[in-house]
Design a protein around this motif. Structure first.
Motif, PDB file in Angstrom:
ATOM      1  N   VAL A  42       0.836  -1.202   0.000  1.00 45.66           N
ATOM      2  CA  VAL A  42       0.000   0.000   0.000  1.00 45.66           C
ATOM      3  C   VAL A  42       0.872   1.253   0.000  1.00 45.66           C
ATOM      4  O   VAL A  42       2.048   1.200   0.347  1.00 45.66           O
ATOM      5  N   CYS A  43       0.267   2.367  -0.386  1.00 45.24           N
ATOM      6  CA  CYS A  43       0.930   3.666  -0.358  1.00 45.24           C
ATOM      7  C   CYS A  43       1.039   4.127   1.090  1.00 45.24           C
ATOM      8  O   CYS A  43       0.096   3.987   1.865  1.00 45.24           O
ATOM      9  N   GLN A  44       2.182   4.707   1.471  1.00 42.16           N
ATOM     10  CA  GLN A  44       2.382   5.174   2.838  1.00 42.16           C
ATOM     11  C   GLN A  44       1.560   6.424   3.143  1.00 42.16           C
ATOM     12  O   GLN A  44       1.298   6.712   4.301  1.00 42.16           O
ATOM     13  N   VAL A  45       1.135   7.160   2.148  1.00 41.86           N
ATOM     14  CA  VAL A  45       0.417   8.415   2.362  1.00 41.86           C
ATOM     15  C   VAL A  45      -1.093   8.194   2.357  1.00 41.86           C
ATOM     16  O   VAL A  45      -1.790   8.517   3.317  1.00 41.86           O
ATOM     17  N   CYS A  46      -1.622   7.628   1.294  1.00 36.93           N
ATOM     18  CA  CYS A  46      -3.078   7.499   1.167  1.00 36.93           C
ATOM     19  C   CYS A  46      -3.597   6.157   1.676  1.00 36.93           C
ATOM     20  O   CYS A  46      -4.806   5.971   1.803  1.00 36.93           O
ATOM     21  N   ILE A  47      -2.715   5.209   1.976  1.00 38.06           N
ATOM     22  CA  ILE A  47      -3.050   3.865   2.451  1.00 38.06           C
ATOM     23  C   ILE A  47      -4.000   3.171   1.472  1.00 38.06           C
ATOM     24  O   ILE A  47      -4.942   2.501   1.848  1.00 38.06           O
ATOM     25  N   TYR A  48      -3.753   3.374   0.183  1.00 44.00           N
ATOM     26  CA  TYR A  48      -4.496   2.675  -0.871  1.00 44.00           C
ATOM     27  C   TYR A  48      -3.631   1.552  -1.408  1.00 44.00           C
ATOM     28  O   TYR A  48      -2.411   1.668  -1.471  1.00 44.00           O
ATOM     29  N   ASP A  49      -4.266   0.474  -1.817  1.00 45.12           N
ATOM     30  CA  ASP A  49      -3.569  -0.657  -2.396  1.00 45.12           C
ATOM     31  C   ASP A  49      -2.925  -0.224  -3.711  1.00 45.12           C
ATOM     32  O   ASP A  49      -3.547   0.472  -4.515  1.00 45.12           O
ATOM     33  N   LEU A  50      -1.686  -0.625  -3.948  1.00 40.46           N
ATOM     34  CA  LEU A  50      -0.980  -0.233  -5.159  1.00 40.46           C
ATOM     35  C   LEU A  50      -1.424  -1.020  -6.385  1.00 40.46           C
ATOM     36  O   LEU A  50      -1.271  -0.565  -7.508  1.00 40.46           O
ATOM     37  N   GLN A  51      -1.990  -2.198  -6.178  1.00 44.14           N
ATOM     38  CA  GLN A  51      -2.419  -3.018  -7.301  1.00 44.14           C
ATOM     39  C   GLN A  51      -3.846  -2.698  -7.732  1.00 44.14           C
ATOM     40  O   GLN A  51      -4.128  -2.566  -8.913  1.00 44.14           O
TER      41      GLN A  51
END
Length: 93
Positions: A42-51
């Motif tokens: 996940v992204c460290q800023v938005c906590i969204y899954d990268l995939q």
């Protein structure tokens, strides 16, 4: 520590980095530690899954419902187990 914060996932302390995206952009800062971000992808800023581009809570819920529980990282609840688990993840990452 003035630039320290507790990770939202594992509750371990880490150093917060902040930056401004563009000259008129809002101030962005890191919400989770690097170890958790790499382990959960996940992204460290938005906590969204990268995939998939979904919030990590939604992604984990969908993966649990479809039976892909092996791809969902569960962090232990006790302090001793959490410290050991994060130390092992740090070595593996």
């Amino acid at each position: 520590e003035p630039f320290g914060k507790q990770c939202r996932i594992c509750e371990n302390p880490f150093t917060v980095f902040s930056w401004q995206a563009g000259s008129k952009g809002r101030l962005k800062h890191v919400e989770i530690c690097k170890t958790c971000a790499q382990a959960k992808n996940v992204c460290q800023v938005c906590i969204y899954d990268l995939q998939y581009g979904l919030p990590v809570a939604v992604r984990d819920k969908v993966l649990r419902e479809t039976g892909s529980s092996s791809s969902v990282m569960a962090v232990p609840h006790s302090n001793a187990n959490r410290a050991w688990y994060m130390a092992q993840r740090g070595v593996a990452v």
